[in-house]
Design a protein around this motif. Structure first.
Motif, mmCIF file in Angstrom:
data_model
loop_
_atom_site.group_PDB
_atom_site.id
_atom_site.type_symbol
_atom_site.label_atom_id
_atom_site.label_comp_id
_atom_site.label_asym_id
_atom_site.label_seq_id
_atom_site.Cartn_x
_atom_site.Cartn_y
_atom_site.Cartn_z
ATOM 1 N N UNK A 32 -2.049 -2.779 9.195
ATOM 2 C CA UNK A 32 -1.390 -1.823 8.479
ATOM 3 C C UNK A 32 -2.184 -0.618 8.720
ATOM 4 N N UNK A 33 -1.204 0.283 8.652
ATOM 5 C CA UNK A 33 -1.577 1.711 9.062
ATOM 6 C C UNK A 33 -1.979 2.524 7.631
ATOM 7 N N UNK A 34 -3.344 2.811 7.841
ATOM 8 C CA UNK A 34 -3.717 3.489 6.518
ATOM 9 C C UNK A 34 -2.961 4.636 6.067
ATOM 10 N N UNK A 35 -2.242 5.362 7.154
ATOM 11 C CA UNK A 35 -1.702 6.329 7.106
ATOM 12 C C UNK A 35 -0.161 6.287 6.414
ATOM 13 N N UNK A 36 0.464 5.206 6.224
ATOM 14 C CA UNK A 36 1.677 4.644 6.263
ATOM 15 C C UNK A 36 1.978 5.079 4.664
ATOM 16 N N UNK A 37 1.213 4.720 3.853
ATOM 17 C CA UNK A 37 1.335 4.940 2.308
ATOM 18 C C UNK A 37 1.511 6.487 2.135
ATOM 19 N N UNK A 38 0.746 7.171 2.702
ATOM 20 C CA UNK A 38 0.622 9.054 2.639
ATOM 21 C C UNK A 38 2.076 9.163 3.179
ATOM 22 N N UNK A 39 2.242 8.814 4.303
ATOM 23 C CA UNK A 39 3.674 9.016 4.830
ATOM 24 C C UNK A 39 4.654 8.703 4.188
ATOM 25 N N UNK A 40 4.805 7.691 3.667
ATOM 26 C CA UNK A 40 5.719 7.345 2.653
ATOM 27 C C UNK A 40 5.943 8.344 1.464
ATOM 28 N N UNK A 41 4.653 8.398 0.854
ATOM 29 C CA UNK A 41 4.710 9.274 -0.417
ATOM 30 C C UNK A 41 5.260 10.706 -0.302
ATOM 31 N N UNK A 42 4.911 11.311 1.057
ATOM 32 C CA UNK A 42 5.240 12.402 1.411
ATOM 33 C C UNK A 42 6.615 12.638 1.637
ATOM 34 N N UNK A 72 7.482 15.071 -15.456
ATOM 35 C CA UNK A 72 7.476 13.632 -15.044
ATOM 36 C C UNK A 72 6.452 13.439 -14.156
ATOM 37 N N UNK A 73 5.781 12.215 -14.209
ATOM 38 C CA UNK A 73 4.712 12.028 -13.257
ATOM 39 C C UNK A 73 5.324 11.024 -12.270
ATOM 40 N N UNK A 74 4.615 11.106 -10.943
ATOM 41 C CA UNK A 74 5.071 9.794 -9.900
ATOM 42 C C UNK A 74 3.977 9.551 -9.366
ATOM 43 N N UNK A 75 3.622 8.249 -9.185
ATOM 44 C CA UNK A 75 2.681 7.545 -8.431
ATOM 45 C C UNK A 75 3.217 6.524 -7.463
ATOM 46 N N UNK A 76 3.001 7.235 -6.218
ATOM 47 C CA UNK A 76 3.520 6.436 -5.137
ATOM 48 C C UNK A 76 2.698 5.766 -4.240
ATOM 49 N N UNK A 77 2.834 4.403 -4.066
ATOM 50 C CA UNK A 77 1.738 3.667 -3.235
ATOM 51 C C UNK A 77 2.632 3.113 -1.935
ATOM 52 N N UNK A 78 3.698 2.866 -2.178
ATOM 53 C CA UNK A 78 4.635 2.148 -1.248
ATOM 54 C C UNK A 78 5.993 1.941 -1.630
ATOM 55 N N UNK A 79 6.965 1.691 -1.155
ATOM 56 C CA UNK A 79 8.223 1.447 -1.566
ATOM 57 C C UNK A 79 8.287 0.188 -2.506
ATOM 58 N N UNK A 80 7.347 -0.452 -2.480
ATOM 59 C CA UNK A 80 7.179 -1.645 -3.459
ATOM 60 C C UNK A 80 6.401 -1.461 -4.661
ATOM 61 N N UNK A 81 5.898 -0.197 -4.571
ATOM 62 C CA UNK A 81 4.948 0.068 -5.756
ATOM 63 C C UNK A 81 5.064 1.466 -6.017
#
Length: 128
Positions: A32-42, A72-81
């Motif tokens: 897993x790429x630790x930056x993948x979550x941050x990139x997806x959220x961005x 409205x608040x958003x919490x983005x971890x991944x496309x699944x969460x």
């Protein structure tokens, strides 16, 4: 005696091949790429802004008879969460039916913009 030793060696080789074959068939965990979550959220954040998604959510909720707070608040971890938090003003009953209707509204908007679905979190704002 020689035959017994040969049979044991043959059996041992067969077991080694079976275990090696089983090991190769098991799926390995993808690194897993630790930056993948941050990139997806961005990327999702940019898309939410480009589509004016928050305003569309607020408008759709108001048209359905709800009184959401203007943020409205958003919490983005991944496309699944990914979670969207919506606060409703005091006086509105929040039950399973309300949650289901609001989830349906959000699902329609995400499908319209070809986004992954959000988990809807509804909070009730109490009067001061």
């Amino acid at each position: 005696m020689k035959r017994v030793i040969q049979s044991c060696l043959l059996l041992l080789c067969l077991l080694v091949f079976v275990f090696v074959g089983m090991e190769q068939q098991q799926p390995t965990a993808a690194p897993t790429n630790p930056n993948a979550s941050a990139l997806y959220a961005e990327e999702l954040s940019k898309r939410l802004q480009a589509t004016n998604f928050t305003q569309q959510v607020l408008q759709a909720l108001r048209e359905a008879g709800y009184s959401p707070d203007s943020t409205i608040g958003y919490l983005i971890d991944s496309s699944n969460y990914q979670i969207i938090t919506i606060q409703l003003h005091d006086g509105e009953k929040i039950d399973k039916s309300t949650e289901s209707k609001i989830q349906s509204i959000i699902d329609k908007l995400t499908a319209k913009h070809q986004m992954h679905p959000f988990i809807v979190n509804i909070e009730r704002l109490e009067a001061d």
